[in-house]
Design an enzyme around this catalytic site. Structure first.
Site, short mmCIF file in Angstrom:
data_model
loop_
_atom_site.label_atom_id
_atom_site.label_comp_id
_atom_site.label_asym_id
_atom_site.label_seq_id
_atom_site.Cartn_x
_atom_site.Cartn_y
_atom_site.Cartn_z
N SER A 52 16.50 -27.52 9.95
CA SER A 52 16.92 -27.96 8.61
C SER A 52 17.38 -29.40 8.53
O SER A 52 17.43 -29.98 7.44
CB SER A 52 18.03 -27.04 8.09
OG SER A 52 17.53 -25.73 7.89
N THR A 53 17.74 -30.03 9.65
CA THR A 53 18.12 -31.44 9.58
C THR A 53 16.94 -32.30 9.13
O THR A 53 17.13 -33.36 8.54
CB THR A 53 18.62 -31.94 10.95
OG1 THR A 53 17.63 -31.65 11.95
CG2 THR A 53 19.93 -31.25 11.34
#
Length: 662
Positions: A320-321
Site C-alpha cells: 500500500s505504500t
C-alpha cells in the site's frame, strides 16, 4: 729426427689441441653466460644486491557528516620473505636448515599452516608477502627469532572504532586494504592512495652499502571521504531496529533515513549486522556454527549475503505504500481530484476478473479520495490506474525512477522488478496500481516519495558529500542534484496533506510524534512465491516530518514479522521512534498547535468500530492510546472491529488501553 722427438712433438700438439679446445669451450661458455643468459644473471645479481621494500600508503578515513571517524587506518606490520636469501647457504644442508627454521618459526608465531609457509618462502620470486596486519607483539617475536631472509615492514590495517556500526553501508576491505564491499569498494580509488618504495643496495649478507645509490619513493596517502551519514541519527535508527526485531521476531528489519530537501542519506541500517573488524564471523553463535560446517563456495556465498546492503541491492513488494505514487499520478493527470468521492462495494471487475477489497465483507462504502488512501481501498486504486492508462502510468514510473536506478553512489544498485509494458494487460495494470505485482528497491521508493516533501523535486540520493586530504583540506565536493520534477508543487502538497491525514485520522497513527505534524503510509504485502503468494509478509511504513517543511523521511521495512503482521503495528512504531529522536536532535521546532495538543492530559477515544483491526490500532496510536485484542485472531486475519471499550467519545488519560473485539 729420432722417434723420441716425434713422440714429444705429437704430445705437444695433443696438449695444444686440448688447451685450444678448453679455451674454445670456455669462450663458448662465457658467450653463453654473457650474451644468452646475461639478462637473467643480471636480474639475479640485482635481486641479491638490492633491497626493494614496499611502503604502504595510508588508507583514507571514512567520516560521518560531522567529521566523526567511522573507519580509520592503524599501524601494524607486514611480514615479507626473500626466498633467495632464505635458501642461501654454504651447503645444501645449511640451506635446508634455513628453510626449516623459517617455515616452522613463522607458522608457529603467525598461526599458519607450516606447509603453506614453506611453499611461500621457497617460491621463485624476489620477495613474497607472508602476512599483513600483524600486531606489534607478533612482529617483535619474529624479530627475536632472527630468521634469515625475513623482513618486517611497518604497515596499516583498517579499523572500525564502532564495530558493527553501519556495517552494510561502510563495507569491508581485503587483507591488503583493498575495498571489498560498500563505500570501501565504491570509493576505493580515492581511499587507497599510491604505495611507495624504498630501494637500496646491499652486500651478500644483506648489509647496506655506504656507497650504494638509495632511492626513496614517498607513499601518497589516500583521500578521506566525508559521508552524509550522521552518527547520532544512525545510532537512533539502529536502536529502533533492535527494538522492532525484539517485538516482532522478524527475519530482519531495515530502514533508511533521508533528507527530502537534499537527498542526503542520514542513516541506513539493517539486521542482522556484522562486526566490521571481523567481517567473516557472524555475531550470532548459531550462525557461526552453521558457517563452520559449510564448504568454501558456500561460505563465500554466505559472506556476500551477510555483507549485502538490501536497502539498495534488493527489491521487495511495497504494497500500500506504493498507492502514494498512483494517487500522485492520478492527481497530476487530472484523472481525479482531492475532493472526488468513490464507492467501495467490496470488489471490482476488471477484464472478467474480480479483484476484491481487503474489506470485501464490510465494504468501505462512499469515501473521499483522502479517505480511500487512508483506508487502502484497492478498488479505488484499480479505478485510478485504469483511468490513467498503461502508457501514461509507465511514463510516470520512469519519472519516479522506478524503471531505472537512483544513481546512488553505492556498488550493486538493483533495479525494480516490473513487467514489460507490452505484457501488461488491464488486470496487471490494476494490481500494480495498488502495489502488487511490482517489486522496488527501498532506496527507489523513499527517493520517489521524498519528492512530495520537496515541492515535487526529486533529489539524487547520495552517501558521500566531499573528499578531504590528510591535512583536512577539501579536495572535491559532490553537490546535491535535482534529478527531475516528478509532479507539480500543487500535487506534491496534496499528497503531503493525504499523508498527514493517514497519520492524524487513518491507520498510521503509531507513527505520530507528539508536537509535530507527521505524514505517512503503511503497507503490508505478502511475499510472492511460485504460482502465487505465501503467508510471509513485508510490513512497512514510510513517513515524513514536519509536514509543513519536511526535514526527515523514514522508510522502515519488517521482513516476515511473526504474530500480528500489519505495518501499522510492526513498522510504524519504529518509524515514530526514529522520527521523534531525530527531529529533536536536529533541533526542528515543534508545531505550536500540535505541541498544545500533546500537552493535554486527557484524550477522547476515537470511534474504531467498523474499522479493520490494523487501522484501528493505527488510529488509536495516533490518539496516544494503546490497544488490547485477540492476538491470535489479529494475526490470522485483519478482522473488522465490532465493539470497543471504552466507547467512542469517552475522555481517558493518554496511553490508556482500548479493548477491541471482533
Amino acid at each position: 729426427m729420432t722417434a723420441s722427438s716425434n713422440k714429444s712433438k705429437r704430445n705437444m700438439i695433443i696438449i695444444l689441441c686440448i688447451v685450444f679446445a678448453c679455451m674454445a669451450a670456455l669462450a663458448v661458455r662465457l658467450g653463453w653466460i654473457q650474451i644468452v643468459m646475461g639478462s637473467e644473471y643480471s636480474e639475479k645479481a640485482v635481486e641479491q644486491q638490492t633491497r626493494d621494500t614496499p611502503i604502504e600508503a595510508e588508507r583514507g578515513v571514512i567520516y560521518d557528516t560531522n567529521k566523526q571517524q567511522l573507519a580509520v587506518s592503524v599501524t601494524c606490520y607486514s611480514i615479507w620473505a626473500r626466498p633467495t636469501d632464505i635458501k642461501s647457504g654454504e651447503t645444501k644442508k645449511e640451506s635446508e636448515a634455513n628453510i626449516d627454521k623459517a617455515a616452522s618459526s613463522l607458522a608457529r608465531i603467525l598461526e599458519m599452516d607450516e606447509a603453506e609457509v614453506r611453499e611461500m618462502i621457497t617460491r621463485e620470486q624476489s620477495i613474497v608477502k607472508i602476512k599483513s596486519g600483524v600486531d606489534k607483539d607478533v612482529a617483535d617475536q619474529i624479530r627475536a627469532a632472527e630468521l634469515k631472509g625475513i623482513e618486517i615492514a611497518e604497515d596499516t590495517k583498517r579499523s572500525y572504532p564502532l564495530g558493527a556500526f553501519a556495517s552494510n553501508t561502510l563495507g569491508t576491505v581485503t587483507e591488503d586494504n583493498t575495498g571489498l564491499s560498500g563505500l570501501e569498494l565504491q570509493y576505493n580509488t580515492y581511499l587507497s592512495g599510491v604505495a611507495g618504495r624504498w630501494i637500496n643496495y646491499t652486500d651478500t649478507s644483506g648489509n647496506r652499502l655506504s656507497y650504494g645509490e638509495e632511492r626513496y619513493y614517498q607513499a601518497e596517502d589516500g583521500y578521506s571521504i566525508v559521508t552524509t551519514i550522521d552518527q547520532v541519527v544512525q545510532h537512533y535508527t539502529e536502536k529502533a531496529l533492535e527494538q522492532v526485531m525484539e517485538k516482532t521476531d522478524a527475519d530482519r528489519v531495515m530502514a533508511i533515513v533521508m533528507d527530502p530537501q537534499t537527498g542526503d542519506i542520514l542513516a541506513m541500517a539493517q539486521t542482522p549486522e556484522f562486526d566490521l573488524n571481523d567481517p567473516r564471523t557472524p555475531l550470532d553463535e548459531e550462525e557461526q556454527k552453521k558457517l563452520e560446517s559449510m564448504s568454501d563456495s558456500e561460505k563465500s556465498a554466505y559472506w556476500n549475503q551477510m555483507w549485502r546492503n538490501s536497502l539498495i541491492c534488493d527489491t521487495y513488494e511495497p504494497g500500500s505504500t506504493f498507492k502514494l505514487l498512483t494517487t500522485a499520478i492520478a492527481l497530476e493527470e487530472d484523472v481525479t481530484d482531492i475532493d472526488d468521492t468513490f464507492t467501495c462495494t467490496g470488489a471490482i471487475e476488471v477484464a472478467g476478473e474480480t479483484i476484491h477489497c481487503w474489506r470485501s465483507e464490510n465494504p468501505h462504502g462512499t469515501q473521499s479520495l483522502i479517505q480511500a488512501v487512508g483506508n487502502s481501498c484497492n478498488p479505488v486504486f484499480v479505478q485510478l490506474a485504469t483511468k490513467i492508462g498503461k502508457e501514461k502510468f509507465y511514463d510516470y514510473l520512469g519519472t519516479f525512477g522506478i524503471t531505472g536506478t537512483t544513481g546512488i553512489d553505492f556498488p550493486g544498485e538493483a533495479t525494480a522488478i516490473l513487467q514489460a509494458e507490452d505484457n501488461v494487460g488491464p488486470v496487471e495494470l490494476a494490481t500494480i496500481g495498488f502495489g502488487q505485482g511490482v517489486a522496488v528497491t527501498p532506496i527507489q521508493l523513499i527517493t520517489a516519495v521524498s519528492s512530495f516533501g520537496n515541492e515535487g523535486k526529486m533529489m539524487k540520493p547520495r552517501l558521500v558529500k566531499e573528499l578531504v586530504d590528510s591535512d583536512g583540506n577539501t579536495v572535491q565536493t559532490f553537490d546535491t542534484e535535482v534529478v527531475r520534477q516528478t509532479v507539480s508543487k500543487e500535487t506534491a502538497d496534496e499528497i503531503c496533506s493525504i499523508m498527514e491525514y493517514c497519520v492524524e485520522e487513518g491507520g498510521v497513527g503509531n507513527a505520530k510524534v507528539e508536537g509535530y505534524k507527521v505524514g505517512g503510509k503503511t503497507g503490508t504485502a505478502q511475499k510472492p512465491e511460485a504460482g502465487g503468494y505465501s503467508d510471509e509478509t513485508y510490513s512497512s511504513c514510510i513517513a515524513m516530518a514536519p509536514m509543513d517543511d519536511p526535514q526527515v523521511a523514514v522508510l522502515l521495512i519488517v521482513d516476515n514479522p511473526k504474530g500480528v503482521k500489519y505495518g501499522s503495528t510492526t513498522a510504524a512504531p519504529g518509524v515514530q521512534q526514529i522520527l521523534s529522536d531525530t527531529l529533536r536532535y536536529l533541533n526542528v521546532s515543534p508545531d505550536k498547535e500540535s505541541q498544545e495538543e500533546a500537552q493535554e492530559a486527557e484524550v477522547e477515544v476515537p470511534d474504531v468500530v467498523g474499522e479493520s483491526v490494523s487501522d484501528a490500532i493505527g488510529i488509536l496510536g495516533g490518539a496516544s492510546l494503546s490497544y488490547d485484542a485477540d492476538e491470535d485472531a489479529a494475526a490470522s486475519e485483519d478482522f473488522i472491529v465490532t465493539r470497543q471499550y471504552p466507547a467512542a467519545g469517552t475522555k481517558v488519560k493518554k496511553n490508556s488501553k482500548v479493548y477491541l473485539y471482533n
